[in-house]
Motif scaffolding. Structure first.
Motif, PDB file in Angstrom:
ATOM      1  N   LEU A  85       0.827  -1.203   0.000  1.00 44.88           N
ATOM      2  CA  LEU A  85       0.000   0.000   0.000  1.00 44.88           C
ATOM      3  C   LEU A  85       0.865   1.258   0.000  1.00 44.88           C
ATOM      4  O   LEU A  85       1.802   1.372   0.802  1.00 44.88           O
ATOM      5  N   ASN A  86       0.533   2.197  -0.855  1.00 50.76           N
ATOM      6  CA  ASN A  86       1.247   3.467  -0.934  1.00 50.76           C
ATOM      7  C   ASN A  86       0.578   4.464   0.016  1.00 50.76           C
ATOM      8  O   ASN A  86      -0.336   5.191  -0.368  1.00 50.76           O
ATOM      9  N   MET A  87       1.044   4.484   1.272  1.00 53.71           N
ATOM     10  CA  MET A  87       0.356   5.240   2.315  1.00 53.71           C
ATOM     11  C   MET A  87       1.036   6.582   2.601  1.00 53.71           C
ATOM     12  O   MET A  87       2.254   6.714   2.509  1.00 53.71           O
ATOM     13  N   THR A  88       0.223   7.556   3.000  1.00 54.12           N
ATOM     14  CA  THR A  88       0.727   8.841   3.467  1.00 54.12           C
ATOM     15  C   THR A  88       1.225   8.697   4.902  1.00 54.12           C
ATOM     16  O   THR A  88       1.152   7.624   5.501  1.00 54.12           O
ATOM     17  N   LYS A  89       1.692   9.788   5.477  1.00 53.69           N
ATOM     18  CA  LYS A  89       1.932   9.822   6.921  1.00 53.69           C
ATOM     19  C   LYS A  89       0.593   9.592   7.621  1.00 53.69           C
ATOM     20  O   LYS A  89      -0.472   9.720   7.019  1.00 53.69           O
ATOM     21  N   ARG A  90       0.638   9.275   8.910  1.00 56.27           N
ATOM     22  CA  ARG A  90      -0.594   8.982   9.623  1.00 56.27           C
ATOM     23  C   ARG A  90      -1.284  10.266  10.091  1.00 56.27           C
ATOM     24  O   ARG A  90      -0.635  11.212  10.550  1.00 56.27           O
ATOM     25  N   TYR A  91      -2.608  10.258   9.980  1.00 53.84           N
ATOM     26  CA  TYR A  91      -3.456  11.323  10.508  1.00 53.84           C
ATOM     27  C   TYR A  91      -4.400  10.707  11.535  1.00 53.84           C
ATOM     28  O   TYR A  91      -4.975   9.653  11.303  1.00 53.84           O
ATOM     29  N   TYR A  92      -4.575  11.396  12.669  1.00 54.71           N
ATOM     30  CA  TYR A  92      -5.343  10.860  13.779  1.00 54.71           C
ATOM     31  C   TYR A  92      -6.772  11.390  13.840  1.00 54.71           C
ATOM     32  O   TYR A  92      -7.580  10.880  14.611  1.00 54.71           O
TER      33      TYR A  92
END
Length: 338
Positions: free
Chosen positions: A81-88
Motif C-alpha cells: 500500500l502506498n500510504m501517506t503519513k498517519r493522521y489521527y
C-alpha cells in the motif's frame, strides 16, 4: 490524476486490506497517481482502547491473537500500500490541506453508524470527506452495515452526505439508506473493489504456497464450527493467524470453501473455488444476496450448517458467473470515471 483513498485499510481484517489494495491497483492501471490516506484515530490502537474501556480486558486473550494477526498484516500494508503519513483526526487532515483531484471514501463499512457517531470518540465527518472541499468526492462500494440507519446517526449523516458528488453502494439496502439521508447526487450499486480487476488482482502478490492437497477450507468469522469432514483447514479468530499471502493461498488452493466472510467468498469466486456461505442471523446478509443474486448463485447461501454437504458437489457455471461479473465491473468503472 492524483487520487486519495480513505478507507478501513488499518483494520485487522484480510478483506478490509485486500479491498483497499484492489482499488489502489485498479486506479493505477488507469494511469492515476494513487495514495492511501493513512487516517486512523488513536483510540483504535491496540493498547489505547483499554485506557478508556478497561472492562474490555476480559477479551484480552482474543485480542492477543488479533495482535499477532496485525503484526503479519502490517507487513502486507507496508509492502503493497502506498500510504501517506498517519493522521489521527479529520481536523488534522483538514489542516494538512491535502490536495487530490479525486478523493474516494470506501470501500467497506466506512459510513456505518458506529463510526459516524464514535469514530473519534465523538461524531465525525471524516469518511464523508468534509476535509477535501477542492476535490471531486466519490463514495465507492460503501456499506452502512445495517438495513436501517439509526435515527441519532441519521441526524449527522444528513448534514454531511451531500459532500459527495456521487456514491456507489455495495448493497441494495444502501440505496434506500441514501434516500433516507437526503442524498442528491448520482447513486448506484457497484462491485466491491476486489472484483474490478478479476483474477489479475492476485498477479503481483507473492502468495505463499503450502503442501496441503484435497482439503476443505472453513473460514468463519466470530465463531468456530466443526465440519463433518476429515481434511479441513480452519481459519478463524481462535487459531494461529495467517499472513495475507497465506490466507489467500489457503482459500485459492482448497477444493471447497465454507465461509461467512464476504471477501473470503469473493476470493473463491475469482478463483473458481466452489463455496457455501453460512448466513449469520446476527449480521447483515444483504451484501451476499446483492452480489450472488447478480451472478445467479443465491443457492450458495445456507441458513443451516447441516446443509453444507449438499453444495460441495453442486456444480457452478463459472462461464456465466464471469460474464455477469464483467458487466458488473463496467458499472463500477463508470462510477469511478470523472
Amino acid at each position: 490524476m492524483r487520487i486519495g483513498i480513505l478507507t478501513f485499510h488499518w483494520a485487522t481484517n484480510y478483506g478490509a486490506i485486500l479491498q483497499c489494495y484492489a482499488l489502489q491497483e485498479y486506479l493505477r492501471d488507469q494511469g492515476h497517481d494513487v495514495e492511501i490516506i493513512n487516517y486512523k484515530p488513536r483510540h483504535f490502537d491496540f493498547w489505547a482502547k483499554y485506557v478508556r474501556r478497561p472492562w474490555l480486558l476480559k477479551d484480552f486473550r482474543k485480542d492477543l491473537i488479533a495482535r499477532k494477526k496485525e503484526s503479519k498484516l502490517v507487513q502486507f500494508r507496508s509492502k503493497y500500500l502506498n500510504m501517506t503519513k498517519r493522521y489521527y483526526s479529520a481536523e488534522e487532515m483538514n489542516k494538512a490541506q491535502l490536495h487530490y483531484d479525486i478523493v474516494i471514501s470506501g470501500s467497506d463499512q466506512v459510513l456505518n453508524s458506529s463510526f459516524t457517531l464514535y469514530g473519534e470518540n465523538k461524531p465525525t465527518s471524516a469518511y464523508y470527506l468534509q476535509a477535501f472541499p477542492k476535490s471531486h468526492r466519490i463514495g465507492y462500494a460503501v456499506s452502512f452495515g445495517c438495513n436501517k440507519y439509526p435515527d441519532i446517526a441519521l441526524g449527522y449523516a444528513k448534514q454531511w452526505i451531500n459532500y459527495f458528488d456521487k456514491i456507489g453502494v455495495r448493497e441494495q439496502t444502501g440505496l434506500h439508506i441514501l434516500d433516507s439521508m437526503g442524498f442528491n447526487g448520482i447513486k448506484q450499486i457497484v462491485p466491491d473493489p476486489t472484483l474490478l480487476r478479476g483474477k489479475a488482482l492476485f498477479k503481483n502478490i507473492k502468495i505463499e504456497q503450502h503442501n496441503r492437497t484435497n482439503y476443505i477450507c472453513a473460514y468463519i468469522l466470530r465463531k468456530h464450527i466443526e465440519l463433518p469432514y476429515n481434511n479441513v483447514v480452519y481459519i478463524d479468530d481462535f487459531n494461529n493467524p495467517l499472513s495475507m499471502e497465506q490466507w489467500l493461498d489457503t482459500i485459492i488452493r482448497s477444493k471447497y470453501l465454507v465461509t461467512n466472510s464476504y471477501h473470503g467468498m469473493i476470493v473463491a469466486i475469482l478463483n473458481h473455488v466452489p463455496f457455501a456461505v453460512l448466513a449469520d442471523a446476527s449480521h447483515m446478509n444483504d451484501r451476499f444476496y446483492s452480489l450472488l443474486g447478480r451472478v445467479g448463485l443465491t443457492n450458495r447461501i445456507l441458513n443451516k450448517e447441516s446443509d453444507i454437504s449438499k453444495l460441495e458437489h453442486t456444480p457452478i457455471d463459472w462461464h456465466s458467473v464471469d460474464e455477469e461479473l464483467s458487466k458488473f465491473k463496467q458499472i463500477g468503472a463508470d462510477i469511478l470515471n470523472v
